[in-house]
Design an enzyme around this catalytic site. Structure first.
Site, PDB file in Angstrom:
ATOM      1  N   LYS A  79     -39.631   7.436 -21.295  1.00 34.54           N
ATOM      2  CA  LYS A  79     -38.187   7.485 -21.519  1.00 34.54           C
ATOM      3  C   LYS A  79     -37.570   8.576 -20.654  1.00 34.54           C
ATOM      4  O   LYS A  79     -38.170   9.639 -20.449  1.00 34.54           O
ATOM      5  CB  LYS A  79     -37.925   7.750 -23.003  1.00 34.54           C
ATOM      6  CG  LYS A  79     -36.475   7.622 -23.448  1.00 34.54           C
ATOM      7  CD  LYS A  79     -36.394   7.768 -24.955  1.00 34.54           C
ATOM      8  CE  LYS A  79     -34.970   7.633 -25.462  1.00 34.54           C
ATOM      9  NZ  LYS A  79     -34.908   7.740 -26.947  1.00 34.54           N
ATOM     10  N   SER A 154     -31.837   4.610 -28.810  1.00 36.17           N
ATOM     11  CA  SER A 154     -31.650   5.064 -27.443  1.00 36.17           C
ATOM     12  C   SER A 154     -32.831   4.740 -26.525  1.00 36.17           C
ATOM     13  O   SER A 154     -32.775   4.990 -25.324  1.00 36.17           O
ATOM     14  CB  SER A 154     -31.400   6.581 -27.429  1.00 36.17           C
ATOM     15  OG  SER A 154     -32.524   7.290 -27.923  1.00 36.17           O
ATOM     16  N   SER A 178     -33.864   5.511 -32.909  1.00 35.80           N
ATOM     17  CA  SER A 178     -33.988   5.185 -31.489  1.00 35.80           C
ATOM     18  C   SER A 178     -35.325   4.609 -31.064  1.00 35.80           C
ATOM     19  O   SER A 178     -35.449   4.123 -29.945  1.00 35.80           O
ATOM     20  CB  SER A 178     -33.679   6.424 -30.643  1.00 35.80           C
ATOM     21  OG  SER A 178     -32.326   6.787 -30.772  1.00 35.80           O
TER      22      SER A 178
END
Length: 459
Positions: A79, A154, A178
Site C-alpha cells: 500500500k 483505503s 480499510s
C-alpha cells in the site's frame, strides 16, 4: 499455466519451491497481467518491474536444498502508505508526491524475509483517509466488477489488484475498515488483525490501537499464510503480541456458537446488501454451527471512534499544508478535541470492551455486514444516503466497519455473494480479541462452502 496469475499464493509458493515454475516466470505472468488490467482499474500506481525481476532471478539462483521462506518467489504489492526504501511512496498526498523513503516499514521487511518479491505500490486516498480510493496524485481506483463503481478504501488499490490477478498478496491497513471495506467491494479477503498482531512502530502515536496493518489476498488460506509471515513480536510496538500466530488445528465450524447481527444494532443497511448478507447465517448453520440472531448495541463506539480518530489526525497531520478536504476536516475536528472528550472516549471504549468480553464468553464469533452499501459510483466522493437515510458526513456510512475497530478485535471480510446487478458484497466475521485464528477458521469454512471468491471480474 495460462492462468498462472490467478493461482493462490500457496500454490505459487509450492510451484516455485518444487521448481515446476521459476520465480522469473511467475513474476513475468504478473507483470503481463498488470500491463493488461491496470489501465482499466488504476490499482498499481508505482511499478518496480526491473527491481522485481532482479529479485526473481536471485530467487531462482538459490541452490537446490537451501531452506527458503514460505513466500519464496511470490509477488506482493505494498500500500502506498507503507514506507519502501528506494521506492516512491506518496501516501496519496501531493505534499509527498516525490517522496522516496530510506527505510522499509516492518511489514515490508518481514515479507521480504519470507521470500516475497515486491512489484510495486497500490493506490490509497490521501493518508488513507476514507473508504473510497481517490487522490490528487494518481486519481481514482475503479472496481474491477464494474468500472463505474468505487473499489472501496483505503486499501482499494490493493483489493482491485488482487481481484484482477495483478498480485496474489497485498498488504493494507485498517483504522475504520480499510482492510475490510475494499475486500467486500472487490470480492477478496481482508483481515483486520488484533492490534499488535502485526506490529507497526510509531514515533508519534506509539500507543494508538485503532489503526493496524494487515494482510489481503483472494483466499483465506493465503491471508493466513501471509499473516504468519508478518505477525510477531516487536519491542518497538508497546502493545505488540508476544505469542506466535498459529492457525487453529481444527477445521470447519461444527459446534461453534455464532452470533448474527444484520445491522449491528440498528444501522441503516441497503436492501441490496442486506439481501446478500442475510444468506450467511444459513450457510454456517448447514455447516453445523449454532447460529443465533442477537440484539447488539455497539453505539458507544461512535463517539469513541470519532474522538480518537480526530485526535490522531491532529497529532499526525496537523502541521502539514495543502491537505485534501477529508484530511483537513479530520485535522480540524481533532484540534477541537478536549481532555474531557478524551476521557469520555476512554470511558465509552472501556465499558464497551468489557461488555463485549462477556458477549464473547457466550459466542465464538459475530457475523455482520462489512459495509452498509454495495460499491457506489466512482465519481461520488462518499455515500450521502442509505435507502433514504441521510448520512451527516463522509464517515457515517462506514459505521458497520469502524464500530468494530473500537472493539480491539480481529475481523475478516469474506466474499458473501453479489447483488442483482453483479456487485460484490462481503460478510464480516468478528472474534474475541487475540482470537485471529478462530476468525480465520470460520472464514475459511464459509469461503469453501460458498465459493463466491472464485468469481472473477471480466474487464
Amino acid at each position: 499455466m495460462s492462468e498462472l496469475h490467478y493461482l493462490t499464493a500457496a500454490e505459487m509458493a509450492r510451484l516455485v519451491a518444487s521448481r515446476q515454475v521459476s520465480a522469473v516466470e511467475l513474476l513475468q505472468a504478473h507483470l503481463d497481467r498488470i500491463e493488461q488490467a491496470n489501465p482499466a482499474v488504476n490499482a498499481v500506481v508505482t511499478l518496480v518491474a526491473e527491481r522485481a525481476m532482479r529479485a526473481a532471478e536471485a530467487a531462482d539462483a538459490v541452490p537446490r536444498g537451501t531452506p527458503v521462506g514460505p513466500l519464496h518467489g511470490v509477488p506482493v504489492a505494498h500500500k502506498d502508505l507503507v514506507d519502501t526504501a528506494g521506492i516512491r511512496t506518496t501516501y496519496g498526498s501531493p505534499v509527498f508526491a516525490d517522496h522516496v523513503p530510506e527505510r522499509d516499514d516492518v511489514i515490508v521487511r518481514r515479507l521480504r524475509a519470507a521470500g516475497a518479491i515486491t512489484v510495486g505500490k497500490t493506490n490509497t486516498p490521501e493518508f488513507g483517509t476514507g473508504s473510497h480510493t481517490v487522490n490528487e496524485v494518481f486519481g481514482a481506483t475503479r472496481n474491477p466488477y464494474d468500472l463505474s463503481r468505487s473499489a472501496g478504501g483505503s486499501s482499494g488499490g490493493a483489493a482491485a489488484a488482487l481481484a484482477t490477478g495483478m498480485v496474489p498478496l497485498a498488504d493494507g491497513s485498517d483504522m475504520g475498515g480499510s482492510l475490510r471495506n475494499p475486500a467486500s467491494f472487490c470480492n477478496v479477503v481482508g483481515l483486520r488483525p488484533t492490534p499488535g498482531r502485526v506490529p507497526d512502530p510509531s514515533d508519534t502515536a506509539a500507543w494508538y490501537t485503532l489503526a493496524v496493518p494487515g494482510p489481503m489476498a483472494r483466499t483465506v488460506e493465503d491471508v493466513t499464510l501471509m499473516l504468519g509471515a508478518i505477525a510477531g513480536f516487536d519491542p518497538r510496538c508497546p502493545f505488540s503480541i508476544t505469542e506466535a500466530f498459529a492457525p487453529e488445528p481444527e477445521e470447519g465450524v461444527a459446534g461453534l456458537r455464532v452470533a448474527w447481527s444484520p445491522d449491528l444494532g440498528g444501522l441503516p443497511v441497503s436492501r441490496e446488501t442486506a439481501a446478500v448478507t442475510a444468506t450467511a447465517p444459513q450457510v454456517l448453520e448447514r455447516l453445523g454451527a449454532r447460529v443465533e440472531q442477537v440484539d447488539l448495541d455497539l453505539s458507544d463506539a461512535e463517539d469513541a471512534f470519532r474522538i480518537y480518530r480526530a485526535w490522531y489526525y491532529a497529532l499526525s497531520f496537523g502541521d502539514l499544508d495543502r491537505l485534501g478536504p477529508n484530511t483537513r476536516w479530520n485535522v480540524e475536528q481533532g484540534r477541537a478535541v478536549t481532555g474531557a472528550d478524551l476521557a469520555r472516549a476512554e470511558r465509552l471504549r472501556s465499558g464497551l470492551y468489557q461488555r463485549m468480553a462477556d458477549f464473547f464468553d457466550a459466542y465464538d464469533v459475530l457475523i455482520a455486514p462489512v459495509s452498509q452499501v454495495p460499491p457506489f459510483p466512482v465519481e461520488q466522493p462518499y455515500v450521502t444516503e442509505i435507502d433514504g437515510v441521510p448520512m451527516p458526513d463522509y464517515l457515517a456510512w462506514m459505521r458497520s466497519a469502524y464500530w468494530v475497530s473500537v472493539l480491539h478485535a480481529p475481523a475478516a471480510s469474506v466474499p458473501a455473494g453479489f447483488t442483482a446487478s453483479g456487485l460484490p458484497v462481503g460478510v464480516q466475521i468478528v472474534g474475541r480479541p487475540f482470537a485471529d485464528a478462530r476468525v480465520l477458521r470460520v472464514a475459511r469454512a464459509f469461503e469453501q462452502a460458498t465459493g463466491h471468491g472464485l468469481r472473477r471480474p471480466s474487464l
